[in-house]
Design a protein around this motif. Structure first.
Motif, PDB file in Angstrom:
ATOM      1  N   ASP A  67       0.839  -1.187   0.000  1.00  0.00           N
ATOM      2  CA  ASP A  67       0.000   0.000   0.000  1.00  0.00           C
ATOM      3  C   ASP A  67       0.878   1.243   0.000  1.00  0.00           C
ATOM      4  O   ASP A  67       2.047   1.194   0.393  1.00  0.00           O
ATOM      5  N   ASN A  68       0.329   2.353  -0.424  1.00  0.00           N
ATOM      6  CA  ASN A  68       1.047   3.620  -0.426  1.00  0.00           C
ATOM      7  C   ASN A  68       0.682   4.440   0.800  1.00  0.00           C
ATOM      8  O   ASN A  68      -0.423   4.330   1.327  1.00  0.00           O
ATOM      9  N   PHE A  69       1.616   5.267   1.235  1.00  0.00           N
ATOM     10  CA  PHE A  69       1.313   6.214   2.287  1.00  0.00           C
ATOM     11  C   PHE A  69       0.418   7.307   1.712  1.00  0.00           C
ATOM     12  O   PHE A  69       0.355   7.511   0.503  1.00  0.00           O
ATOM     13  N   VAL A  70      -0.244   8.015   2.586  1.00  0.00           N
ATOM     14  CA  VAL A  70      -1.068   9.140   2.168  1.00  0.00           C
ATOM     15  C   VAL A  70      -0.159  10.193   1.537  1.00  0.00           C
ATOM     16  O   VAL A  70       0.953  10.428   2.003  1.00  0.00           O
ATOM     17  N   VAL A  71      -0.641  10.841   0.493  1.00  0.00           N
ATOM     18  CA  VAL A  71       0.183  11.822  -0.224  1.00  0.00           C
ATOM     19  C   VAL A  71       0.296  13.130   0.560  1.00  0.00           C
ATOM     20  O   VAL A  71      -0.526  13.442   1.414  1.00  0.00           O
ATOM     21  N   GLU A  72       1.342  13.879   0.256  1.00  0.00           N
ATOM     22  CA  GLU A  72       1.509  15.209   0.844  1.00  0.00           C
ATOM     23  C   GLU A  72       0.433  16.124   0.275  1.00  0.00           C
ATOM     24  O   GLU A  72       0.013  15.935  -0.844  1.00  0.00           O
ATOM     25  N   PRO A  73      -0.033  17.110   0.971  1.00  0.00           N
ATOM     26  CA  PRO A  73       0.380  17.561   2.304  1.00  0.00           C
ATOM     27  C   PRO A  73      -0.372  16.858   3.427  1.00  0.00           C
ATOM     28  O   PRO A  73      -0.125  17.114   4.588  1.00  0.00           O
ATOM     29  N   PHE A  74      -1.278  15.943   3.095  1.00  0.00           N
ATOM     30  CA  PHE A  74      -2.116  15.302   4.101  1.00  0.00           C
ATOM     31  C   PHE A  74      -1.301  14.458   5.080  1.00  0.00           C
ATOM     32  O   PHE A  74      -1.622  14.382   6.259  1.00  0.00           O
ATOM     33  N   ARG A  75      -0.249  13.816   4.587  1.00  0.00           N
ATOM     34  CA  ARG A  75       0.581  12.983   5.452  1.00  0.00           C
ATOM     35  C   ARG A  75       1.207  13.818   6.558  1.00  0.00           C
ATOM     36  O   ARG A  75       1.165  13.446   7.726  1.00  0.00           O
ATOM     37  N   THR A  76       1.787  14.964   6.222  1.00  0.00           N
ATOM     38  CA  THR A  76       2.440  15.794   7.223  1.00  0.00           C
ATOM     39  C   THR A  76       1.433  16.386   8.197  1.00  0.00           C
ATOM     40  O   THR A  76       1.639  16.348   9.416  1.00  0.00           O
ATOM     41  N   VAL A  77       0.340  16.909   7.682  1.00  0.00           N
ATOM     42  CA  VAL A  77      -0.695  17.472   8.551  1.00  0.00           C
ATOM     43  C   VAL A  77      -1.228  16.391   9.484  1.00  0.00           C
ATOM     44  O   VAL A  77      -1.354  16.601  10.701  1.00  0.00           O
ATOM     45  N   GLY A  78      -1.506  15.220   8.945  1.00  0.00           N
ATOM     46  CA  GLY A  78      -2.005  14.115   9.759  1.00  0.00           C
ATOM     47  C   GLY A  78      -1.002  13.679  10.813  1.00  0.00           C
ATOM     48  O   GLY A  78      -1.366  13.400  11.958  1.00  0.00           O
ATOM     49  N   ALA A  79       0.269  13.627  10.443  1.00  0.00           N
ATOM     50  CA  ALA A  79       1.306  13.225  11.403  1.00  0.00           C
ATOM     51  C   ALA A  79       1.373  14.198  12.569  1.00  0.00           C
ATOM     52  O   ALA A  79       1.474  13.793  13.730  1.00  0.00           O
ATOM     53  N   TYR A  80       1.316  15.490  12.270  1.00  0.00           N
ATOM     54  CA  TYR A  80       1.345  16.491  13.350  1.00  0.00           C
ATOM     55  C   TYR A  80       0.092  16.426  14.219  1.00  0.00           C
ATOM     56  O   TYR A  80       0.163  16.556  15.440  1.00  0.00           O
ATOM     57  N   LEU A  81      -1.063  16.231  13.595  1.00  0.00           N
ATOM     58  CA  LEU A  81      -2.309  16.105  14.362  1.00  0.00           C
ATOM     59  C   LEU A  81      -2.237  14.934  15.335  1.00  0.00           C
ATOM     60  O   LEU A  81      -2.578  15.064  16.513  1.00  0.00           O
ATOM     61  N   ILE A  82      -1.788  13.802  14.830  1.00  0.00           N
ATOM     62  CA  ILE A  82      -1.719  12.608  15.663  1.00  0.00           C
ATOM     63  C   ILE A  82      -0.646  12.752  16.738  1.00  0.00           C
ATOM     64  O   ILE A  82      -0.882  12.433  17.907  1.00  0.00           O
ATOM     65  N   ARG A  83       0.527  13.247  16.363  1.00  0.00           N
ATOM     66  CA  ARG A  83       1.597  13.421  17.352  1.00  0.00           C
ATOM     67  C   ARG A  83       1.158  14.324  18.487  1.00  0.00           C
ATOM     68  O   ARG A  83       1.348  14.023  19.667  1.00  0.00           O
ATOM     69  N   ASN A  84       0.541  15.450  18.154  1.00  0.00           N
ATOM     70  CA  ASN A  84       0.112  16.391  19.189  1.00  0.00           C
ATOM     71  C   ASN A  84      -1.036  15.825  20.030  1.00  0.00           C
ATOM     72  O   ASN A  84      -1.099  16.078  21.239  1.00  0.00           O
ATOM     73  N   ALA A  85      -1.906  15.036  19.413  1.00  0.00           N
ATOM     74  CA  ALA A  85      -2.979  14.392  20.182  1.00  0.00           C
ATOM     75  C   ALA A  85      -2.395  13.392  21.174  1.00  0.00           C
ATOM     76  O   ALA A  85      -2.847  13.310  22.322  1.00  0.00           O
TER      77      ALA A  85
END
Length: 120
Positions: A67-85
């Motif tokens: 499978d592929n990772f989510v494309v930018e910019p969603f991957r970075t935004v999602g990573a920050y959302l999850i990390r901060n949560a």
């Protein structure tokens, strides 16, 4: 500076023959300290080259659909959302205060890709 890693969507390494060519073998998806992955990878790669160990040649990590990772910019935004949560959730748990249900949900999305965040 972050250490580079070659991570797959599942978190597991992957192996196979490039475009089904018998003479081109690949391996990827390694992360972590590499001890177990190196042992595993050596057995799989040797069996693919020598064609002498079907148990390794045909294991679930060989020629799998990736499978592929989510494309930018969603991957970075999602990573920050999850990390901060995760940070907010763990801080609330450490302080014995109410954990926001949204933070609990977002933190649950990390799955097998979770790592200890040493910079918090």
């Amino acid at each position: 500076m972050d250490d580079p890693s070659d991570r797959s969507v599942t978190g597991f390494p992957f192996f196979g023959h490039l475009n089904n060519q018998a003479n081109v073998i690949y391996a990827g998806g390694y992360s972590g300290n590499g001890v177990v992955q190196s042992f595993l990878g050596a057995n799989i790669l040797c069996s693919l080259i020598l064609k002498n160990a079907p148990v390794w040649q045909h294991c679930g990590l060989v020629n799998q659909t990736l499978d592929n990772f989510v494309v930018e910019p969603f991957r970075t935004v999602g990573a920050y959302l999850i990390r901060n949560a995760i940070r907010r959730k763990e801080r609330a748990e450490d302080n014995n205060t109410h954990v926001n249900p949204i933070d609990t949900y977002l933190a649950s999305l990390i799955g097998s890709a979770g790592k200890v965040d040493m910079k918090s």
